[in-house]
Design an enzyme around this catalytic site. Sequence first.
Site, PDB file in Angstrom:
ATOM      1  N   HIS A 220      37.702  31.722  39.162  1.00 19.72           N
ATOM      2  CA  HIS A 220      38.522  32.916  39.022  1.00 19.72           C
ATOM      3  C   HIS A 220      39.840  32.666  38.297  1.00 19.72           C
ATOM      4  O   HIS A 220      40.158  33.404  37.366  1.00 19.72           O
ATOM      5  CB  HIS A 220      38.724  33.707  40.308  1.00 19.72           C
ATOM      6  CG  HIS A 220      39.192  35.089  39.926  1.00 19.72           C
ATOM      7  ND1 HIS A 220      38.333  36.072  39.497  1.00 19.72           N
ATOM      8  CD2 HIS A 220      40.425  35.608  39.765  1.00 19.72           C
ATOM      9  CE1 HIS A 220      39.012  37.139  39.117  1.00 19.72           C
ATOM     10  NE2 HIS A 220      40.287  36.891  39.274  1.00 19.72           N
ATOM     11  N   TYR A 224      42.404  34.060  34.312  1.00 16.68           N
ATOM     12  CA  TYR A 224      43.810  34.256  33.940  1.00 16.68           C
ATOM     13  C   TYR A 224      44.228  33.279  32.840  1.00 16.68           C
ATOM     14  O   TYR A 224      45.173  33.545  32.103  1.00 16.68           O
ATOM     15  CB  TYR A 224      44.712  34.197  35.187  1.00 16.68           C
ATOM     16  CG  TYR A 224      44.297  35.310  36.132  1.00 16.68           C
ATOM     17  CD1 TYR A 224      44.461  36.646  35.755  1.00 16.68           C
ATOM     18  CD2 TYR A 224      43.651  35.050  37.328  1.00 16.68           C
ATOM     19  CE1 TYR A 224      44.008  37.673  36.552  1.00 16.68           C
ATOM     20  CE2 TYR A 224      43.192  36.081  38.137  1.00 16.68           C
ATOM     21  CZ  TYR A 224      43.370  37.394  37.741  1.00 16.68           C
ATOM     22  OH  TYR A 224      42.898  38.418  38.510  1.00 16.68           O
ATOM     23  N   HIS A 371      32.030  44.859  33.997  1.00 19.88           N
ATOM     24  CA  HIS A 371      33.442  44.517  34.259  1.00 19.88           C
ATOM     25  C   HIS A 371      33.953  43.454  33.286  1.00 19.88           C
ATOM     26  O   HIS A 371      35.006  43.597  32.667  1.00 19.88           O
ATOM     27  CB  HIS A 371      33.570  44.036  35.712  1.00 19.88           C
ATOM     28  CG  HIS A 371      34.818  43.265  36.017  1.00 19.88           C
ATOM     29  ND1 HIS A 371      36.073  43.855  36.036  1.00 19.88           N
ATOM     30  CD2 HIS A 371      35.015  41.947  36.314  1.00 19.88           C
ATOM     31  CE1 HIS A 371      36.985  42.939  36.342  1.00 19.88           C
ATOM     32  NE2 HIS A 371      36.369  41.777  36.505  1.00 19.88           N
ATOM     33  N   PHE A 372      33.168  42.372  33.119  1.00 21.49           N
ATOM     34  CA  PHE A 372      33.804  41.278  32.380  1.00 21.49           C
ATOM     35  C   PHE A 372      33.754  41.442  30.858  1.00 21.49           C
ATOM     36  O   PHE A 372      34.467  40.747  30.142  1.00 21.49           O
ATOM     37  CB  PHE A 372      33.367  39.895  32.860  1.00 21.49           C
ATOM     38  CG  PHE A 372      31.951  39.467  32.655  1.00 21.49           C
ATOM     39  CD1 PHE A 372      31.434  39.251  31.401  1.00 21.49           C
ATOM     40  CD2 PHE A 372      31.146  39.205  33.756  1.00 21.49           C
ATOM     41  CE1 PHE A 372      30.142  38.804  31.232  1.00 21.49           C
ATOM     42  CE2 PHE A 372      29.850  38.758  33.602  1.00 21.49           C
ATOM     43  CZ  PHE A 372      29.346  38.562  32.330  1.00 21.49           C
ATOM     44  N   HIS A 373      32.935  42.394  30.365  1.00 24.69           N
ATOM     45  CA  HIS A 373      33.058  42.655  28.926  1.00 24.69           C
ATOM     46  C   HIS A 373      34.297  43.509  28.634  1.00 24.69           C
ATOM     47  O   HIS A 373      34.823  43.497  27.519  1.00 24.69           O
ATOM     48  CB  HIS A 373      31.779  43.297  28.379  1.00 24.69           C
ATOM     49  CG  HIS A 373      30.689  42.283  28.182  1.00 24.69           C
ATOM     50  ND1 HIS A 373      29.858  41.879  29.200  1.00 24.69           N
ATOM     51  CD2 HIS A 373      30.336  41.548  27.093  1.00 24.69           C
ATOM     52  CE1 HIS A 373      29.037  40.947  28.750  1.00 24.69           C
ATOM     53  NE2 HIS A 373      29.297  40.727  27.471  1.00 24.69           N
ATOM     54  N   ARG A 434      21.996  41.689  37.495  1.00 22.99           N
ATOM     55  CA  ARG A 434      22.447  41.034  36.264  1.00 22.99           C
ATOM     56  C   ARG A 434      21.530  39.844  36.004  1.00 22.99           C
ATOM     57  O   ARG A 434      20.668  39.542  36.830  1.00 22.99           O
ATOM     58  CB  ARG A 434      23.909  40.568  36.408  1.00 22.99           C
ATOM     59  CG  ARG A 434      24.093  39.481  37.446  1.00 22.99           C
ATOM     60  CD  ARG A 434      25.554  39.123  37.707  1.00 22.99           C
ATOM     61  NE  ARG A 434      26.102  38.276  36.647  1.00 22.99           N
ATOM     62  CZ  ARG A 434      27.209  37.535  36.796  1.00 22.99           C
ATOM     63  NH1 ARG A 434      27.841  37.508  37.967  1.00 22.99           N
ATOM     64  NH2 ARG A 434      27.673  36.811  35.812  1.00 22.99           N
ATOM     65  N   ARG A 435      21.701  39.164  34.892  1.00 20.14           N
ATOM     66  CA  ARG A 435      20.976  37.927  34.581  1.00 20.14           C
ATOM     67  C   ARG A 435      19.469  38.059  34.801  1.00 20.14           C
ATOM     68  O   ARG A 435      18.846  37.172  35.396  1.00 20.14           O
ATOM     69  CB  ARG A 435      21.495  36.789  35.460  1.00 20.14           C
ATOM     70  CG  ARG A 435      22.943  36.457  35.208  1.00 20.14           C
ATOM     71  CD  ARG A 435      23.456  35.369  36.094  1.00 20.14           C
ATOM     72  NE  ARG A 435      24.575  34.697  35.451  1.00 20.14           N
ATOM     73  CZ  ARG A 435      25.322  33.773  36.038  1.00 20.14           C
ATOM     74  NH1 ARG A 435      25.077  33.417  37.269  1.00 20.14           N
ATOM     75  NH2 ARG A 435      26.307  33.209  35.392  1.00 20.14           N
TER      76      ARG A 435
END
Length: 554
Positions: A220, A224, A371-373, A434-435
Site C-alpha cells: 500500500h 504513495y 479503482h486503480f486505473h 478480477r484477474r
Amino acid sequence: MKIEKYLRNITFWHMMIGILSLATGVTFGLFQVLARAGIYKYGSFTYGTKIYYQGLTLHGVLNAIVFTTFFIVGFLYIVTEVSLKRKLNRGLVHLSFWTMVVGTLLAAWAILTNKATVLYTFYPPLQAHPAFYIGATLLIVGSWIAILNTVITHLKWRNENPGKLTPPPMVAVHATYAVWFLATIGVAVEVLFFLIPWSLGLVKSINPELARTLFWWFGHPLVYFWLLPAYLSWYFLLPRIAGGKLYSEPMARVVFLMFILFSLPVGTHHQFSDPGISSTWKAVQAFLTFMVAVPSLLTAFNLAASLEYAGRVRGGNGLFGWIKKLPWGDYRFAGMIGPMIVFIFGGISGIVNASYNVNQVVHNTSWIPGHFHLTVGTASAMTFLTLSYILMEKLFGKRPWSKKLATWHAYLWVVGVLIFSWGMMQLGRAGIPRRTHLGLSPYMNLEEKILMGISAVGGVLMFTSFLIYFINFLATVFKKPDVANVEEVDLEFTDAYHRENENLPRYLDNFTIWIAIAVFLLIVTYGPIFYDVFRSTYAVPNAFSPFNPLNLIK
Ligand code: HAS
C-alpha cells in the site's frame, strides 16, 4: 541551475526505459480487456489461460513497478539538483541505474520465458524462478542507492546553508523516498528470507499468510510512492502553468509530512478478508487508512484554491467563471488537470475500499482494477507522461512534436479511463472477479457481457490515447532542438500566495522526527498483526505453477 549532459542523458534513459516498459505493458492491457470481453481469443483454453496470466504478470510488473520506479528516480534526480542547486554524486547515480537495469532484465527474462507467471503480487505458494525474485531485489536495491545519494546531497546542502528551510519541492522528494524506503523493508524481508531460499530449494515450505502480510506492508505505501511525485508536479509546477500561484506552501509541506506518517501502517486494508489477523487490528488499520485520505483531501482544497486564483488572474469572475479561463488548450495543463479530475473518482472509490464492511462487497472483484486505473493508471501515470514532455523541453530544448496531439491524448485518456473504470466497477458490484479470463466463461449473463463490452470500449480508447502519446513522444525525441542552449535547467517551480517564512516551526523541517513517528506507528500496528500471523497460520509444503501443464512443480 547548470545540469551536466551526463545527468540529463541518464535521466533521459530512466525515462525511456520506463516509457518502453509502459508501452509493452499497455499492449498486454489491450489484449486483456478484449480477452475478458470475449472479443479477442488467445487460442485454445490451455494456451489462452497461460498467455492471459503471463500477459497479466507483464502488465502489472512493467506498468506498476518498472515504469514507475525508473521514471520517479530519474525525475527526482532533476528536482533534487534544480531545487538544491547542488550536484548529486555521479558514481552513485551510475551504480543505481545499472543495478536497476540488471534487476529488470533478470525479472523480465523470467516472466518472458513463463518461469514467473505469478502476477505483480507474487503471492506464494505460486512460485517463480529465483531470477524473478533476485531481479526484483536488485531493482529495489538500485532505488535505495538513489535514496542514499539524495540524502547525502541534502545533508551537504544543509551544512552549506545553515538555518535555511528545505525548499518545498525537496520536501516532496524526501516524503516520496521515506515512504518508499520504509515500505520496501517489508518486501525485502519477504523476498530475501522467504521467497529466494524457497525458490532455490533451500527450504521446502512457505507461510503464504506471512508472505502476504509482508507484501502488503510494502504494497500500500507503494501507491504513495507513485502518487507523491504526481503531487509534487501538481503543487509546484501546475499553478504556474495555469498562470497563478500555489495557494498555501506551508500546507503543502504539512501534506507531504502527513504522508510519511500515514502511508505506512495501512497495508492490512488489502487483507480484510484474510484469515489469521484479528479484526481489531484490521479495524485499526482501516481507521489509519481514513487518516491517509486526509492529506489528499487537503490537497484537493489547496489545489482548487490555486486554480481559482489562476482563473481569476486570467480575468475569470463569478462563482464558476474562473474555470472557463483556465488554459484548457495547453498540453501541460491538460495533462495534469485530467489526472486530477479522474483522481477525485479514484479517491472516492479508495474510501469505499477502505470501509471495512463495504470492502467485503468489492474485494477481489473487477471493482479493484476500476479503482486503480483511476489512481495509479491515471493520476500517476498520465502525470508522468506529461512530465516526460516537460522534461524533454527543459533538458534537451525539444518542445512536443505536436502540442495539439499532446493535449488531445490527455483528454482522450480521461474519457477512456472513465468509461473503462465505470464498466469494471459495475461488474465488480455484480461480483465479477478480477484477474479472470472471463472471455472463456460460459456463465456470463447479457448485462455482464454488455458491461464487459463497455470496459473494452474504454480500454481501446485508452490504448489509442497511449499510441498517440507514444508516436508524439518518439517524434519529439528524434526532432531537432527548438532551443539551442539547454545547459541551464529551470523547472519553473511555482510561486506561492501564502509563502513559508523563517518563522515556520523547525520540527516541520526535521524529517528524522516524522520518520521516527512513522516507524513507531509501524511497530505498534504491525507488532500485534505479526503476532497473530505467527500464532495462527502455518507454512505449507507445496509450490505451484498453475500455468505449467502438470500444475504442480514440486
Ligand atoms: Fe487504493 C487497492 C484504498 C489511493 C492504488 N489501490 C488498490 C490497488 C491499487 C491501488 C493498485 O482500503 C490494488 C492492489 C491489488 O492489486 O490488490 N486507495 C485507498 C484509499 C486511497 C487510495 C483510501 N490507491 C490510491 C492511490 C493509488 C492506489 C493514490 C495509486 C496511485 N486501495 C484502497 C484499498 C484497497 C486499494 C482499501 C484494497 C482493496 C481490496 O479489497 O483489494 C486514498 O489515498 C484516496 C484519497 C484520495 C482522495 C481524492 C483527492 C482528490 C484530489 C484531486 C483534486 C482535484 C482538483 C481538480 C482540485 C480523497 C487531490 C479540480 C478541478 C477543477 C477544474 C477546479
